[in-house]
Design a protein around this motif. Structure first.
Motif, PDB file in Angstrom:
ATOM      1  N   ASP A   1       0.855  -1.277   0.152  1.00 22.42           N
ATOM      2  CA  ASP A   1      -0.033  -0.001  -0.042  1.00 22.42           C
ATOM      3  C   ASP A   1       0.855   0.974   0.080  1.00 22.42           C
ATOM      4  OD1 ASP A   1      -2.485   0.909   0.081  1.00 22.42           O
ATOM      5  OD2 ASP A   1      -2.245   1.741   1.930  1.00 22.42           O
ATOM      6  N   VAL A   2       2.063   1.203  -0.691  1.00 18.10           N
ATOM      7  CA  VAL A   2       3.026   2.413  -0.834  1.00 18.10           C
ATOM      8  C   VAL A   2       1.957   3.465  -1.817  1.00 18.10           C
ATOM      9  CG1 VAL A   2       4.886   3.247  -1.496  1.00 18.10           C
ATOM     10  CG2 VAL A   2       4.846   1.237  -0.281  1.00 18.10           C
ATOM     11  N   ARG A   3       2.218   4.653  -1.396  1.00 17.29           N
ATOM     12  CA  ARG A   3       1.184   5.775  -1.898  1.00 17.29           C
ATOM     13  C   ARG A   3       2.136   6.893  -2.320  1.00 17.29           C
ATOM     14  NH1 ARG A   3      -3.438   6.049   2.673  1.00 17.29           N
ATOM     15  NH2 ARG A   3      -3.801   3.597   2.710  1.00 17.29           N
ATOM     16  N   PRO A   4       1.742   7.716  -3.016  1.00 16.92           N
ATOM     17  CA  PRO A   4       2.544   9.056  -3.432  1.00 16.92           C
ATOM     18  C   PRO A   4       2.503   9.693  -1.999  1.00 16.92           C
ATOM     19  CG  PRO A   4       0.781   8.789  -4.875  1.00 16.92           C
ATOM     20  CD  PRO A   4       0.646   7.730  -4.021  1.00 16.92           C
ATOM     21  N   LYS A   5       3.727  10.365  -1.721  1.00 14.33           N
ATOM     22  CA  LYS A   5       4.178  11.159  -0.467  1.00 14.33           C
ATOM     23  C   LYS A   5       4.597  10.348   0.746  1.00 14.33           C
ATOM     24  CE  LYS A   5       2.694  14.814  -2.481  1.00 14.33           C
ATOM     25  NZ  LYS A   5       3.853  16.171  -3.176  1.00 14.33           N
ATOM     26  N   ASP A   6       4.480   8.999   0.494  1.00 13.30           N
ATOM     27  CA  ASP A   6       4.991   7.994   1.602  1.00 13.30           C
ATOM     28  C   ASP A   6       6.641   8.197   1.376  1.00 13.30           C
ATOM     29  OD1 ASP A   6       3.297   6.622   2.982  1.00 13.30           O
ATOM     30  OD2 ASP A   6       2.885   5.150   1.722  1.00 13.30           O
ATOM     31  N   ILE A   7       7.275   7.826   2.648  1.00  9.80           N
ATOM     32  CA  ILE A   7       8.657   7.915   2.695  1.00  9.80           C
ATOM     33  C   ILE A   7       9.242   6.407   3.006  1.00  9.80           C
ATOM     34  CG2 ILE A   7      10.546   8.765   3.902  1.00  9.80           C
ATOM     35  CD1 ILE A   7       8.886  11.230   4.278  1.00  9.80           C
ATOM     36  N   SER A   8       9.619   5.719   2.161  1.00  9.73           N
ATOM     37  CA  SER A   8       9.946   4.470   2.286  1.00  9.73           C
ATOM     38  C   SER A   8      11.396   4.252   2.526  1.00  9.73           C
ATOM     39  CB  SER A   8       9.409   3.673   1.064  1.00  9.73           C
ATOM     40  OG  SER A   8       9.670   2.341   1.039  1.00  9.73           O
ATOM     41  N   CYS A   9      11.663   3.429   3.370  1.00 10.40           N
ATOM     42  CA  CYS A   9      13.078   2.985   3.762  1.00 10.40           C
ATOM     43  C   CYS A   9      13.256   1.443   4.207  1.00 10.40           C
ATOM     44  CB  CYS A   9      13.507   3.775   5.266  1.00 10.40           C
ATOM     45  SG  CYS A   9      15.110   3.452   5.543  1.00 10.40           S
ATOM     46  N   LEU A  10      14.373   0.954   3.602  1.00  7.79           N
ATOM     47  CA  LEU A  10      14.665  -0.423   4.043  1.00  7.79           C
ATOM     48  C   LEU A  10      16.166  -0.605   3.682  1.00  7.79           C
ATOM     49  CD1 LEU A  10      15.461  -2.810   1.575  1.00  7.79           C
ATOM     50  CD2 LEU A  10      12.976  -2.353   1.133  1.00  7.79           C
ATOM     51  N   PRO A  11      17.075  -1.028   4.679  1.00  6.01           N
ATOM     52  CA  PRO A  11      18.471  -1.073   4.450  1.00  6.01           C
ATOM     53  C   PRO A  11      18.949  -2.477   3.315  1.00  6.01           C
ATOM     54  CG  PRO A  11      17.750  -1.608   6.661  1.00  6.01           C
ATOM     55  CD  PRO A  11      16.571  -1.539   5.806  1.00  6.01           C
ATOM     56  N   THR A  12      19.361  -1.857   2.206  1.00  2.00           N
ATOM     57  CA  THR A  12      19.785  -2.825   1.211  1.00  2.00           C
ATOM     58  C   THR A  12      20.937  -2.240   0.463  1.00  2.00           C
ATOM     59  OG1 THR A  12      18.604  -4.004  -0.560  1.00  2.00           O
ATOM     60  CG2 THR A  12      18.104  -1.751  -0.324  1.00  2.00           C
ATOM     61  N   ASN A  13      20.754  -2.765  -0.715  1.00  2.00           N
ATOM     62  CA  ASN A  13      21.954  -2.665  -1.486  1.00  2.00           C
ATOM     63  C   ASN A  13      21.772  -3.129  -2.996  1.00  2.00           C
ATOM     64  OD1 ASN A  13      24.651  -3.623  -3.015  1.00  2.00           O
ATOM     65  ND2 ASN A  13      25.297  -2.362  -1.205  1.00  2.00           N
ATOM     66  N   LEU A  14      22.056  -2.253  -3.927  1.00  2.92           N
ATOM     67  CA  LEU A  14      21.893  -2.560  -5.392  1.00  2.92           C
ATOM     68  C   LEU A  14      22.460  -3.706  -5.972  1.00  2.92           C
ATOM     69  CD1 LEU A  14      22.318   1.357  -6.684  1.00  2.92           C
ATOM     70  CD2 LEU A  14      19.977  -0.212  -6.521  1.00  2.92           C
ATOM     71  N   GLY A  15      23.361  -4.438  -5.225  1.00  4.07           N
ATOM     72  CA  GLY A  15      23.907  -5.576  -5.445  1.00  4.07           C
ATOM     73  C   GLY A  15      23.106  -6.748  -5.496  1.00  4.07           C
ATOM     74  N   TRP A  16      21.876  -6.567  -4.708  1.00  2.00           N
ATOM     75  CA  TRP A  16      20.928  -7.657  -4.285  1.00  2.00           C
ATOM     76  C   TRP A  16      19.700  -7.062  -4.925  1.00  2.00           C
ATOM     77  CZ3 TRP A  16      23.909 -11.276  -3.346  1.00  2.00           C
ATOM     78  CH2 TRP A  16      25.128 -11.275  -2.712  1.00  2.00           C
ATOM     79  N   VAL A  17      18.715  -8.073  -5.121  1.00  5.19           N
ATOM     80  CA  VAL A  17      17.504  -7.722  -5.630  1.00  5.19           C
ATOM     81  C   VAL A  17      16.761  -6.777  -5.146  1.00  5.19           C
ATOM     82  CG1 VAL A  17      16.153  -9.587  -4.576  1.00  5.19           C
ATOM     83  CG2 VAL A  17      15.460  -8.671  -6.948  1.00  5.19           C
ATOM     84  N   MET A  18      16.769  -6.429  -3.770  1.00  8.64           N
ATOM     85  CA  MET A  18      15.960  -5.456  -2.921  1.00  8.64           C
ATOM     86  C   MET A  18      16.313  -4.293  -3.428  1.00  8.64           C
ATOM     87  SD  MET A  18      13.249  -7.077  -1.861  1.00  8.64           S
ATOM     88  CE  MET A  18      12.649  -5.338  -1.338  1.00  8.64           C
ATOM     89  N   GLY A  19      17.548  -3.954  -3.913  1.00 12.06           N
ATOM     90  CA  GLY A  19      18.021  -2.666  -4.059  1.00 12.06           C
ATOM     91  C   GLY A  19      17.303  -2.041  -5.279  1.00 12.06           C
ATOM     92  N   PRO A  20      17.251  -2.688  -6.330  1.00  9.54           N
ATOM     93  CA  PRO A  20      16.362  -2.175  -7.307  1.00  9.54           C
ATOM     94  C   PRO A  20      14.996  -2.142  -7.131  1.00  9.54           C
ATOM     95  CG  PRO A  20      17.970  -3.769  -8.565  1.00  9.54           C
ATOM     96  CD  PRO A  20      18.024  -3.945  -7.014  1.00  9.54           C
ATOM     97  N   ILE A  21      14.439  -3.198  -6.442  1.00 10.56           N
ATOM     98  CA  ILE A  21      13.004  -3.237  -5.980  1.00 10.56           C
ATOM     99  C   ILE A  21      12.694  -2.046  -5.267  1.00 10.56           C
ATOM    100  CG2 ILE A  21      11.439  -4.433  -4.516  1.00 10.56           C
ATOM    101  CD1 ILE A  21      12.235  -7.164  -5.621  1.00 10.56           C
ATOM    102  N   GLN A  22      13.444  -1.833  -4.226  1.00  6.46           N
ATOM    103  CA  GLN A  22      12.997  -0.516  -3.517  1.00  6.46           C
ATOM    104  C   GLN A  22      13.156   0.656  -4.328  1.00  6.46           C
ATOM    105  OE1 GLN A  22      11.751   0.038  -0.962  1.00  6.46           O
ATOM    106  NE2 GLN A  22      12.754   1.974   0.384  1.00  6.46           N
TER     107      GLN A  22
END
Length: 691
Positions: free
Chosen positions: A328-349
């Motif tokens: 349910d991420v929406r416009p104006k939300d501020i989203s954070c997760l510690p990740t890295n572009l070397g793993w899939v969650m980086g591009p996903i985030q």
């Protein structure tokens, strides 16, 4: 009792879980969620009189989305920030049965990086909207930094202009650095300019860096001189130098000046940016077909050669859509997760934020301590992702004491088995906001099972398939169980899966994902490799891998036969090997390294065991000596294995248990029976626990 989140009111699943607890989570207005709003608008038209409301009709709408992919994705596209230079002729062309996953968006032309950088009135996103908020470690008492969408776009175009002076369109360019603002700018610039990102995690040893550069045929690599964590500097450029001879463009970790001497042919970030001088500040994106390659990520195989997984422009759309629907991420939300572009969650985030009009929150430092937790407060983060190991450290260190996390309205977790008590603690920090569990894969660009704000949520379990995803659970003969029957078995995914790969760059895609899978409703199912359980209450629990893959604190370690899995959060802390960096490697790689750790060993086997008290799996190494009569000190071997793995494979792996045995159980064809070893060790450790 395990807490269950209902979407209209705070209730309790009596049939599945027993009597109610004495406190309740925060209520959620289901009709104001992204998916609930769309269901209210389209449900009566699509489902007719069967439609009631977003909660009671959720199952019907999900089934409709699976069976009518064209309709569902046409709706979702209107919600995301997607701009086509040329509209697709259709959403899905499934007429060619030889293409098991169908052809998505035929005829479409776009640049997905451009979609991330443009204002969008429907999302109330303007040039002045905040695109990124960030803070450097050590500046915890300073205001957070902010970058507008216009500033981000300008910087991305500058980097794209500089790239054009050095590379040809289609060249593959690696990124091996923490997920900083500069890393995000470089990532988007590479795609905007018609180049291809090669994702390499900043924790890899030189050999692993070199392997990925070679497999991807990369022409250059962006990196940093050092990694700053906990006030300490750890070398990164030196690892890159040892791993590859390709041109490196080196960014200072702090300040404007590099802390290293560059080898001949390499370039500083300052000199690289200067190449854009004199060129037009505007940049014309390179538009390509929807199935054009934009990013190469990796998942290891049984031989130790990492499988090169290609992401097309479809993959980011899937990322954004899943986050829109399930988190349910929406416009104006501020989203954070510690990740890295070397793993899939980086591009996903990255794509989940920008395609939904949300702000990306980045902490340039370690996420393990109070500094990161304070950043979450100060940045007013509203959507926070984590892994269970990270939550456990926050809880143990009491790092959120005195902090206000009540701006958070949704939490997400993935990567390893969740601890129910830790989840309860985490939720309590936010006035009991829901925690959405996620499980998927790099090759899927998404989660195939997730929680949902429109379904009851149970700590440590999944409420169902992600939107538009269909799957069955197979018995040992490969027959699907009925959808409403509690059971356990290997999952078989419906092959018409938007965003999933249709090729691998260095392996046989059909052999990996389809060979041996049964046909269901006229189409061959897609292999994912997870064993999942459907409970009496209708929830789902991941029980492990059909191929005996280990999950070591979020790191997927695969054993034969090869299957790909990785939808993981990643973070980097070189000084804490107990906290594992999620990613992929192979049990064969671990064994290869351990075999060379002591010349007296004949062979080793790497398996995982779960602690008797629950929690993430732990790495165990069993060793067979050449001289069966020789006496070996298991603790001494443990130290040798640990040092060898840290030096040659992944510096964040931790060996928890070592045992010397006379021989390994094998099949008649000499195949190692890892499952037998695991069961024997599990029983031994259970007996010790009882004693």
């Amino acid at each position: 009792h395990q807490l269950v989140y209902y979407s209209v009111y705070a209730g309790w699943d009596r049939a599945a879980r027993g009597p109610p607890p004495y406190w309740f989570p925060s209520p959620i207005d289901c009709k104001q969620t992204n998916l609930g709003r769309v269901m209210e608008e389209n449900g009566p038209k699509l489902l007719g009189a069967s439609y009631k409301d977003p909660i009671s009709s959720f199952g019907l709408f999900h089934k409709f989305a699976v069976e009518n992919q064209e309709v569902y994705w046409k709706i979702v596209l209107k919600e995301l920030s997607i701009k086509f230079l040329q509209e697709p002729m259709s959403i899905l062309d499934a007429s060619d049965k030889s293409k098991k996953g169908g052809t998505w968006f035929p005829g479409a032309v776009l640049n997905i990086a451009e979609c991330c950088l443009l204002p969008r009135p429907s999302q109330n996103r303007t040039d002045e909207s905040t695109a990124i908020v960030w803070r450097d470690e050590g500046f915890d008492h300073y205001p957070v930094n902010r970058m507008s969408l216009k500033e981000l776009r300008t910087l991305v175009m500058t980097v794209a202009n500089a790239l054009d002076t050095m590379f040809q369109k289609g060249d593959r360019i690696a990124i091996d650095m923490p997920m900083t603002c500069n890393a995000v700018i470089i990532y988007l610039a590479i795609i905007l300019g018609g180049f291809v990102v090669v994702s390499i995690a900043d924790s890899f040893a030189p050999q692993e860096i070199g392997t990925r550069m070679r497999v991807a045929k990369a022409k250059a690599i962006f990196t940093q001189d050092f990694i700053i964590r906990g006030g300490k500097k750890f070398p990164l450029y030196s690892c890159v130098m040892k791993g590859t001879s390709c041109k490196a463009i080196v960014i200072p970790a702090t300040g404007d000046c590099l802390g290293v001497t560059l080898r001949d042919g390499d370039m500083s970030w300052k000199d690289f940016l200067s190449r854009a001088a004199g060129r037009s500040p505007m940049y014309s994106p390179v538009y390509q077909s929807a199935d054009a390659l934009i990013n190469i990520l990796f998942s290891s195989g049984t031989t130790g050669e990492p499988k090169a997984i290609p992401w097309t422009q479809l993959c980011p759309i899937r990322c954004g859509a899943d986050t829109w629907a399930n988190l349910d991420v929406r416009p104006k939300d501020i989203s954070c997760l510690p990740t890295n572009l070397g793993w899939v969650m980086g591009p996903i985030q990255l794509f989940s934020c920008f395609l939904n009009g949300a702000t990306l929150a980045l902490y340039h430092g370690s996420p393990l301590g109070r500094g990161f937790c304070k950043f979450v407060q100060d940045a007013h983060v509203s959507a926070l992702g984590s892994v269970p190991s990270l939550v456990k450290l926050w809880k143990a260190g009491n790092h959120t004491k005195g902090l206000d996390w009540t701006k958070i309205r949704v939490l997400a977790t993935t990567g390893e088995a969740s601890d129910i008590d830790d989840n309860l603690w985490l939720s309590s920090r936010t006035c009991y906001k829901p925690i959405v569990e996620c499980c998927g894969g790099t090759e899927l660009a998404s989660s195939f099972i997730q929680g949902s704000l429109l379904q009851p949520q149970v700590f440590g379990a999944f409420s169902g398939a992600s939107m538009s995803t269909g799957f069955v659970i197979l018995d040992e003969q490969g027959n699907p169980y009925p959808d409403d029957v509690p059971c356990s078995g290997e999952v078989g995914l419906f092959p018409l899966y938007f965003g999933a790969t249709d090729r691998l760059l260095n392996a046989d895609h059909d052999k990996v994902y389809f060979d041996g899978m049964p046909v269901y409703r006229g189409r061959q199912l897609r292999r994912h490799g997870d064993i999942i359980q459907r409970t009496v209450g209708g929830y789902y629990i991941v029980q492990g891998r059909a191929d005996d893959t280990m999950n070591l604190g979020g790191i997927k370690v695969e054993a034969p036969p090869f299957n790909v899995y990785n939808l993981l959060f990643a973070f980097h802390e070189p000084t804490k090997s107990m906290l594992l960096l999620p990613g992929q490697t192979s049990s064969v790689e671990i064994e290869r390294v351990c075999n060379g750790a002591d010349e007296g060993l004949l062979e080793t086997a790497a398996i995982s065991v779960k602690p008797s008290g629950g929690g993430p799996e732990q790495l165990a190494i069993l060793a067979v000596p050449k001289d069966r009569s020789a006496t070996y000190d298991a603790n001494l071997l443990k130290g040798k294995f640990q040092r060898a793995i840290q030096r040659n494979l992944n510096p964040l792996f931790k060996v928890s248990y070592v045992k010397v045995v006379p021989e390994f159980p094998r099949t008649a064809s000499n195949k190692l029976l890892r499952r037998v070893l695991r069961d024997q060790l599990k029983q031994e450790l259970a007996n010790r626990s009882k004693l």
